[in-house]
Design a protein around this motif. Structure first.
Motif: not given
Length: 195
Positions: A67, A71, A113, A116-117, A120, A133
């Motif tokens: 991740w 990023i 995470g 990252y989400y 995204r 997220s």
């Protein structure tokens, strides 16, 4: 990892005890996130809890490093982002802490995470990344309270640096998912014990 000893510290016995408290619906000194993880892994593993917890945590380090790479490649050269991901997954603290029954690895995993989400979710039309997220944010906060202070400003940067109705909506979805996950342990305590 399997040939190494399972590390502990002063909090490790408390985490293990707290997993039993959570099942009974009794609040404990520790936030419920890590004790619940121990309880789930323990229920699945049945024996050798330490081995399976550390295996799970080492997997979290690997996924967290991936991740981080994903990023960083948005803002750095591919080679630098890859090197940073490898370093994050291979440095001594990542390897040593994930070999112990402590919540730091899980917290770092959940925070990476969540970030990252969040990123995204701004790159896609789907709302699932914002939901993921939020779920990871809620879990991070049930592991330790510090992620709340770290992730809120990060989310404001991610979602509001390019203001749009959709990004504000994504931030709301993320926060709603996080609040829901934070609310679940409280409801469980109330349901099981009235506490």
């Amino acid at each position: 990892w399997a040939s190494q000893t399972i590390g502990t510290n002063n909090d490790s016995p408390g985490y293990l005890e707290s997993s039993k408290y959570f099942i009974n619906g009794t609040p404990s000194y520790f936030p419920p996130g890590y004790p619940v993880l121990l309880g789930v892994v323990g229920a699945l593993a049945r024996q050798h809890l330490g081995t399976w917890v550390t295996a799970t945590q080492h997997a979290m380090v690997v996924v967290g490093a991936i991740w981080l790479y994903l990023i960083l490649r948005r803002i750095l050269a591919e080679e630098l982002a890859f090197a940073a991901g490898v370093l994050a997954g291979a440095i001594a603290p990542s390897l040593i802490v994930s070999q112990a029954v402590v919540s730091e690895t899980s917290t770092s995993f959940a925070m990476l995470g969540a970030l990252y989400y969040a990123i995204r979710s701004t790159e896609t039309r789907s709302r699932w990344p914002a939901i993921l997220s939020g779920v990871l944010t809620g879990w991070a906060v049930t592991l330790r309270i510090v992620p709340l202070a770290a992730l809120l400003p990060a989310f404001c940067i991610v979602y509001l640096s390019r203001p749009s109705r959709e990004n504000v909506r994504r931030l709301g979805i993320c926060m709603a998912a996080a609040a829901t996950l934070l609310f679940l342990p409280t409801m469980w305590y109330w349901y099981k014990s009235g506490s």
